[in-house]
Design an enzyme around this catalytic site. Structure first.
Site, PDB file in Angstrom:
ATOM      1  CG  HIS A 199      -1.817  -1.111   1.309  1.00  0.00           C
ATOM      2  ND1 HIS A 199      -2.504  -1.588   2.537  1.00  0.00           N
ATOM      3  CD2 HIS A 199      -2.159  -2.141   0.383  1.00  0.00           C
ATOM      4  CE1 HIS A 199      -3.307  -2.386   2.140  1.00  0.00           C
ATOM      5  NE2 HIS A 199      -3.201  -3.117   0.958  1.00  0.00           N
ATOM      6  CB  CYS A 238      -1.704   0.440 -18.210  1.00  0.00           C
ATOM      7  SG  CYS A 238      -1.568   1.343 -16.477  1.00  0.00           S
ATOM      8  NE  ARG A 268       2.958  -6.993 -10.033  1.00  0.00           N
ATOM      9  CZ  ARG A 268       2.407  -5.817  -9.454  1.00  0.00           C
ATOM     10  NH1 ARG A 268       3.144  -4.759  -9.459  1.00  0.00           N
ATOM     11  NH2 ARG A 268       1.002  -5.642  -9.203  1.00  0.00           N
ATOM     12  CG  ASP A 281      -0.888  -8.478 -11.964  1.00  0.00           C
ATOM     13  OD1 ASP A 281      -0.227  -8.713 -11.024  1.00  0.00           O
ATOM     14  OD2 ASP A 281      -2.095  -7.783 -11.421  1.00  0.00           O
TER      15      ASP A 281
END
Length: 582
Positions: free
Chosen positions: A200, A513, A476, A466
């Site tokens: 986060h 993206c 990752r 992803d």
């Protein structure tokens, strides 16, 4: 801190220290240390009255135990897992072995504080050797108890009354998104002893464009408030109390970056057109209102990804629909007519809401997350869709669903949108003038969906972060493998090319993206494979556009094709040779 039996206290924190961590947000920053939870400094290591020190220790431990009992009492009717953690915490607070070791050190002449600090140092040494996650967590509890005990003994609370220094760089073991947002853009950099590239804190740091280094071991024990510090977010390196040579070299790097930014500012309003006339659309990623001023300043042509989950992550309870309507409306207002793509709630995996019970999954990245949560818990999805539709106030609106793995998931999510539109129409609310419903392609399976999916979907955005980890089966978050596979690997570029071809058949708009969209070399190669829209953090638009303006995509594609035919594993060496000749 003590390092073993009979060891003396370490020298005062004055020497230069180099800390290696992991880059979680690029950039370079110089400033002064601000400890989120300041270290307790022991000023009286030796005592000449052992009996008095034993009494002080016993009184402090009793206060500590009372505090732990109060925490338990408050949580008695709460979450079962939390209760179990606190029970274990109380067990440690009442540990006879823990107490006996500290009493023995006091008998040898140490003060109560020094005895606690020595026990803490030895527990940390044991913690660094333990592989088992459960035991490491328990030793971490013991470390936290020692900190609490030291604060009771010294009176040094978390709020020391110290003022934020000039150019503050935050140092913490870890930090939540709410705390980080309270600091906001006042911080020049962030260094965390724990954390991960997908945490986060990393998400918020990226949104605020603040250099971030995670996994910087022992940085909280080495740093003191006010220390001179330099953070290299590009390399994942932290220079604490650096010497003059390091300071000179680091300042040269910052000056070079500032000069480059000036150069990028001069091309801000120029369209990204390559030398062979190919127009590349440059859009930005965002997740906070604080990002929106970058829309004009960076030269972005719109927002290719607005992450809606940040507003859920930084709260202790579910936001109200009216609050979301107001937020999304402000985002559209701030965009001044430029397109904004809102991604629906992408939670799960590494993004766990504080007010939702976490699910115990062996591999969260492949688990119950994003659209899977939305379809299984449609109430939250419907509330968010209502907020998005109302915020448009008749303007065009683009909504994108994350982590779609198969055509049926997209169809089910689109059906929820259509039902929500019908309800809004019945209620008399103004509907968007034009509504586009897209999907993020983050799983290899979606690239092989029926052609009807590509015909029906309004647009597709490749979620590069992803997609790459699933394509190479390389987590990752795992430092051993995350840099092992190159984006410019022939197989990955060929896969991207296949997606481009499938979208071209149906005329479906396609964008890329992710972190690689903001890396100039990777970005021009993606453009050479046929990607015509790149979505990245605002600070990357200048460097990427600068290179695009100088390349011939036709020539670059031929170089990539030749490398493939030669059987090269990756095209990077051939591409770099071409770029050096520009």
């Amino acid at each position: 801190a003590f390092v073993g039996e009979g060891a003396a206290l370490s020298p005062l924190h004055q020497q230069a220290v180099l800390v290696h961590g992991v880059s979680a947000q690029e950039g370079a920053a110089e400033g002064h240390v601000w400890l989120h939870e300041p270290r307790v400094i022991v000023t009286n290591p030796i005592a000449d009255d052992p009996q008095k020190e034993l009494e002080r220790l016993n009184e402090a431990v009793e206060e500590l135990r009372v505090g732990v009992d109060k925490m338990l009492e408050v949580s008695r009717n709460g979450d079962k897992e939390q209760l179990q953690v606190l029970e274990a915490y109380r067990m440690f607070a009442n540990s006879k072995g823990w107490m006996r070791r500290m009493e023995e050190d006091i008998a040898r002449g140490l003060s109560a504080e020094a005895a606690v600090e020595k026990e803490q140092s030895q527990a940390r040494a044991r913690m660094s050797q333990v592989q088992d996650a459960y035991l490491r967590e328990r030793l971490s509890d013991l470390d936290d108890l020692s900190n609490r005990l030291l604060r009771i003994l010294t009176g040094q609370g978390a709020n020391t009354g110290a003022e934020l220094p000039e150019n503050p760089i935050l140092i913490a073991r870890n930090i939540g998104p709410g705390d980080l947002l309270e600091y906001g853009r006042s911080l020049r950099g962030i260094v965390l002893e724990e954390g991960s590239v997908g945490s986060h804190a990393a998400i918020v740091a990226r949104a605020l464009a603040i250099p971030l280094v995670v996994n910087a071991k022992r940085v909280t024990t080495e740093a003191l408030n006010g220390d001179h510090i330099m953070v290299d977010g590009d390399q994942g390196v932290v220079h604490l109390r650096p010497d003059e040579t390091v300071v000179g070299a680091f300042r040269d790097k910052i000056a070079m970056q500032a000069k480059a930014q000036e150069r990028y500012a001069s091309i801000r309003d120029k369209p990204a057109v390559t030398t062979d006339g190919q127009r590349i659309n440059m859009v930005m990623n965002a997740g906070l209102m604080a990002d929106l001023p970058s829309l004009d300043g960076s030269g972005a042509e719109g927002v290719g990804l607005f992450r809606t989950e940040l507003q859920f992550l930084v709260r202790n309870q579910m936001p109200k629909r009216s609050e979301l309507v107001a937020l999304y409306k402000r985002v559209l207002d701030a965009a001044h007519g430029k397109p904004v793509v809102f991604r629906t709630l992408d939670i799960g995996s590494d993004k766990v809401l504080p007010y939702m019970k976490p699910t115990d999954e062996p591999n969260p990245a492949l688990g119950w997350r994003a659209i899977r949560v939305g379809l299984d818990k449609p109430g939250v999805m419907r509330m968010q869709l209502q907020a998005l539709l109302r915020s448009a106030e008749g303007r065009p609106l683009s909504i994108m669903f994350p982590f779609v793995a198969q055509f049926e998931e997209y169809r089910s999510a689109r059906a929820e949108v259509e039902k929500t539109i019908e309800r809004e129409r019945i209620l008399g609310h103004v509907l968007p003038a034009d509504l586009k419903i897209g999907a993020m392609l983050e799983t290899p399976s979606l690239a092989y969906a029926p052609q009807k999916f590509f015909d029906e979907v309004a647009f597709i955005s490749i979620g590069g972060n992803d997609l790459k980890q699933f394509f190479f089966a390389a987590d990752r978050e795992n430092e051993r493998v995350r840099r092992r596979y190159d984006t410019l690997n022939v197989s990955f570029l060929s896969f991207i090319e296949r997606i481009v071809e499938r979208c071209a058949i149906s005329g479906t708009p396609l964008s890329f993206c992710g972190e690689d969209a903001g890396r100039p070399v990777e970005a021009v190669c993606l453009a050479a494979m046929g990607i015509r829209t790149l979505s990245m953090r605002p600070a990357s638009i200048g460097p990427v556009k600068s290179l695009l303006l100088r390349v011939d995509l036709g020539e670059l594609r031929k170089i990539i094709s030749d490398a493939r035919h030669r059987g090269d594993q990756a095209v990077r060496p051939a591409v770099m040779e071409y770029l050096r000749g520009l």
